[in-house]
Design a protein around this motif. Structure first.
Motif, PDB file in Angstrom:
ATOM      1  N   LEU A  89       3.256  -0.032   8.103  1.00  0.00           N
ATOM      2  CA  LEU A  89       3.543   1.103   7.229  1.00  0.00           C
ATOM      3  C   LEU A  89       4.039   2.268   8.071  1.00  0.00           C
ATOM      4  O   LEU A  89       3.399   2.654   9.051  1.00  0.00           O
ATOM      5  N   ARG A 140      -2.805  -3.842   9.917  1.00  0.00           N
ATOM      6  CA  ARG A 140      -2.627  -3.039   8.702  1.00  0.00           C
ATOM      7  C   ARG A 140      -2.965  -1.588   9.002  1.00  0.00           C
ATOM      8  O   ARG A 140      -3.564  -1.281  10.037  1.00  0.00           O
ATOM      9  N   GLN A 154       6.708  -1.587   5.266  1.00  0.00           N
ATOM     10  CA  GLN A 154       6.489  -0.767   4.069  1.00  0.00           C
ATOM     11  C   GLN A 154       6.983   0.639   4.389  1.00  0.00           C
ATOM     12  O   GLN A 154       6.435   1.321   5.260  1.00  0.00           O
ATOM     13  N   ASN A 188       7.344   4.315   3.688  1.00  0.00           N
ATOM     14  CA  ASN A 188       6.821   5.477   2.973  1.00  0.00           C
ATOM     15  C   ASN A 188       7.592   6.749   3.313  1.00  0.00           C
ATOM     16  O   ASN A 188       7.148   7.849   3.003  1.00  0.00           O
ATOM     17  N   GLY A 196       8.488  -0.543  -4.442  1.00  0.00           N
ATOM     18  CA  GLY A 196       7.055  -0.532  -4.695  1.00  0.00           C
ATOM     19  C   GLY A 196       6.258  -0.912  -3.458  1.00  0.00           C
ATOM     20  O   GLY A 196       6.770  -0.947  -2.342  1.00  0.00           O
ATOM     21  N   THR A 197       4.990  -1.218  -3.662  1.00  0.00           N
ATOM     22  CA  THR A 197       4.084  -1.581  -2.576  1.00  0.00           C
ATOM     23  C   THR A 197       3.915  -3.087  -2.503  1.00  0.00           C
ATOM     24  O   THR A 197       3.675  -3.747  -3.522  1.00  0.00           O
ATOM     25  N   TRP A 198       4.053  -3.625  -1.296  1.00  0.00           N
ATOM     26  CA  TRP A 198       3.883  -5.066  -1.094  1.00  0.00           C
ATOM     27  C   TRP A 198       2.435  -5.466  -1.360  1.00  0.00           C
ATOM     28  O   TRP A 198       1.485  -4.765  -0.977  1.00  0.00           O
ATOM     29  N   THR A 199       2.258  -6.603  -2.031  1.00  0.00           N
ATOM     30  CA  THR A 199       0.934  -7.190  -2.227  1.00  0.00           C
ATOM     31  C   THR A 199       1.009  -8.677  -1.887  1.00  0.00           C
ATOM     32  O   THR A 199       2.103  -9.227  -1.684  1.00  0.00           O
ATOM     33  N   GLY A 257      10.569   3.918  -0.270  1.00  0.00           N
ATOM     34  CA  GLY A 257       9.630   3.518  -1.313  1.00  0.00           C
ATOM     35  C   GLY A 257       9.665   2.036  -1.606  1.00  0.00           C
ATOM     36  O   GLY A 257       9.347   1.608  -2.717  1.00  0.00           O
ATOM     37  N   TRP A 314       9.663  -2.279   0.311  1.00  0.00           N
ATOM     38  CA  TRP A 314       9.204  -3.131   1.411  1.00  0.00           C
ATOM     39  C   TRP A 314      10.239  -4.208   1.696  1.00  0.00           C
ATOM     40  O   TRP A 314      11.037  -4.576   0.834  1.00  0.00           O
TER      41      TRP A 314
END
Length: 593
Positions: free
Chosen positions: A370, A416, A442, A444, A466-469, A492, A494
């Protein structure tokens, strides 16, 4: 019969002394300031090589050995890095702060590396002190060997194009602004091969600016190798009324698709086939315009060159070809997703690229990296990955590892983002030799970022906003995601890559956006073979420069530029070449008589 025996003896000797081995090619470069350059009008200090900006093109063939003697005539230390060259088993030649001591002013250093099992379009540039903002870059072309088929016809010509955002301020002034917490702002312009824009609009482009003109013949097809060597601006490349047939990117042949334009992000390289199929009633615009910047500044951040047919009937006129719509959020991302690997083509080896089925390999390590915009960390500005802003130690990581010097770095980079304050540190990733690593970037930050990994080509398998999951893996392309060395990560959003850690060494993983990189957005990946065999990594070179805790080992006279020639080239290589040439002459002479 005697003649046949003599011929066989000559052939055997020549083979044994290395004439039949991979060839060597030698370059001698002087890196210095060009004080009379004026790309955008005002005179400024530009970094050139052998008096030229951009520098010379390294034009070689797969598996050739490249020897480049670099003389540093700048007023500050220098390193040259070879963007996209994998340096198989040889991170000693990578030319970044974690692997090499800098070349002091007035010294020289000879790089020697093999372009092992690679083809494609790459570039080189100075890796220290924000110097790339002042130039010092040039192209690298690695051609297929004749025995390896290319998945398209032989072009009628090969043209290298460098596009880059550009500031009139020097790289020293720009880096000082970053250190003081200032944003660099909007670039002063965009260059084509070191030249400013054609005067397409008198109200925007002042008089007297030299521009680039590419001369072509009607009906012929050319290979355009286009590199974004700029600081931080994504650029949209297009040629008025001409299609761009994408065929290769950073060493991988792609599924061939036509594009009317291509977003090329910082540090990326593409090859297009362009056919001169227009009527040549006039010349044509070539454009590189900024993407994802303030819309009121687009006209200022636009580079324009001219495509000139030999039978052109007059100069180009009228408006520039339209750029993509800035408000189409997914346009650039969908374009990136459409770039696929040509799995039926060979590259540097005869087997198809797709024979390496990356989607079937078990992942051994996962890193979610990130990033964040520049922030104050203990009173100093820095950019971070997972809350860590990298600090380059005085002793390069690779040398500290070689000499087992404790305390220079830590193998504890978090996989992470941690719940702790951001910090400056020299923390690196402990890569598993022959492991298969998944990395998710990611972003930001408020701007598009590019990321590059030395030593490898990685597979770009997914990207989205969006946010990676964990569920994001269901969207991955596990069959023909393109293999390359630099990927974009939208604001914003990934991007996920997969990389096989089969290349032993100390490898830089960095932001290609120069402002983010300079302030600390990088990390190194250490890949060590636990068996400690010399078959997976070459020995430290004889001409290594020592610094930091190892400065006492340096022999000053070994590198100072007080002589000519390619000092530092291994004597064995020179002797082998000389003996081979002499034997060729004598064998030829005796065979004639």
């Amino acid at each position: 019969m005697m003649m046949i025996r003599l011929l066989l003896v000559c052939f055997s000797v020549l083979w044994n002394v290395g004439l039949a081995a991979d060839p060597f090619i030698f370059y001698d470069w002087t890196v210095s300031y060009l004080t009379t350059a004026s790309p955008l009008g005002p005179k400024q200090q530009v970094i050139g090589i052998n008096g030229n900006f951009p520098g010379p093109i390294l034009n070689v063939t797969t598996n050739w050995n490249v020897v480049v003697n670099v003389k540093n005539h700048l007023d500050e230390p220098l390193l040259i890095t070879w963007n996209g060259i994998q340096q198989r088993k040889n991170s000693w030649q990578d030319g970044v702060s974690g692997t090499n001591c800098p070349i002091p002013p007035g010294w020289n250093f000879t790089y020697q590396f093999q372009v092992k099992d690679q083809i494609g379009s790459f570039f080189y540039f100075p890796s220290l002190h924000f110097q790339r903002a002042s130039g010092g870059y040039g192209g690298i072309i690695i051609n297929n060997r004749d025995v390896i088929p290319v998945p398209f016809g032989t072009p009628d010509g090969d043209i290298t194009i460098f596009i880059s955002d550009w500031f009139i301020k020097s790289h020293k002034d720009l880096r000082k602004e970053l250190e003081d917490g200032s944003d660099l702002g909007v670039p002063d312009g965009v260059l084509f091969n070191g030249f400013g824009p054609y005067r397409y609009d008198e109200s925007i482009v002042p008089e007297g600016i030299a521009f680039e003109m590419i001369n072509v013949e009607p009906g012929k097809t050319y290979r355009f190798r286009v590199h974004n060597v700029g600081i931080s601006t994504s650029l949209n490349f297009r040629i008025q009324n001409h299609n761009l047939l994408l065929v290769e990117t950073e060493g991988s042949y792609t599924v061939q698709q036509n594009y009317t334009n291509m977003d090329i992000h910082v540090g990326q390289s593409y090859s297009f086939l362009v056919t001169m199929d227009q009527n040549a009633s006039t010349d044509y615009y070539m454009v590189a315009s900024s993407r994802f910047t303030n819309s009121t500044s687009v006209s200022r951040v636009t580079g324009v060159a001219i495509l000139h047919y030999s039978n052109s009937q007059g100069p180009v006129a009228g408006p520039l070809p339209d750029p993509p719509n800035e408000f189409e959020t997914y346009y650039s991302m969908n374009q990136a997703r459409s770039i696929r690997w040509n799995v039926s083509a060979g590259a540097a080896r005869p087997n198809p690229q797709g024979s390496f089925r990356y989607g079937d390999i078990t992942v051994t390590d996962v890193y979610v990296l990130l990033n964040r915009p520049a922030e104050l960390i203990g009173g100093k500005w820095g950019t971070t990955l997972n809350g860590i802003s990298y600090v380059a130690p005085a002793t390069p990581l690779k040398l500290a590892q070689q000499f087992n010097i404790p305390g220079v770095f830590k193998l504890d980079f978090p996989n992470r983002m941690m719940n702790r304050p951001t910090k400056f540190d020299t923390s690196i990733i402990n890569g598993s030799y022959r492991g298969f690593m998944e990395i998710i970037f990611q972003n930001n930050d408020s701007t598009v970022q590019s990321y590059h990994m030395d030593g490898y080509a990685f597979f770009v398998v997914g990207m989205d906003y969006g946010t990676w999951t964990e569920n994001s893996r269901g969207t991955y392309n596990k069959w023909d995601g393109v293999a390359r060395c630099t990927t974009q990560v939208f604001s914003g959003a990934w991007t996920a890559i997969l990389v096989s850690l089969d290349n032993v060494g100390m490898w830089n993983l960095r932001a290609q956006n120069l402002n983010s990189w300079y302030l600390g957005q990088e990390v190194y990946v250490s890949v060590v073979n636990p068996e400690m065999t010399n078959k997976t990594e070459v020995a430290m070179p004889d001409n290594t420069i020592y610094c930091g805790l190892l400065s006492y080992l340096q022999r000053y006279q070994a590198h100072k530029v007080s002589f000519s020639g390619t000092t530092g080239v291994p004597n064995a290589s020179r002797i082998t070449t000389l003996v081979a040439l002499l034997l060729t002459f004598f064998c030829g002479y005796f065979l004639r008589i």
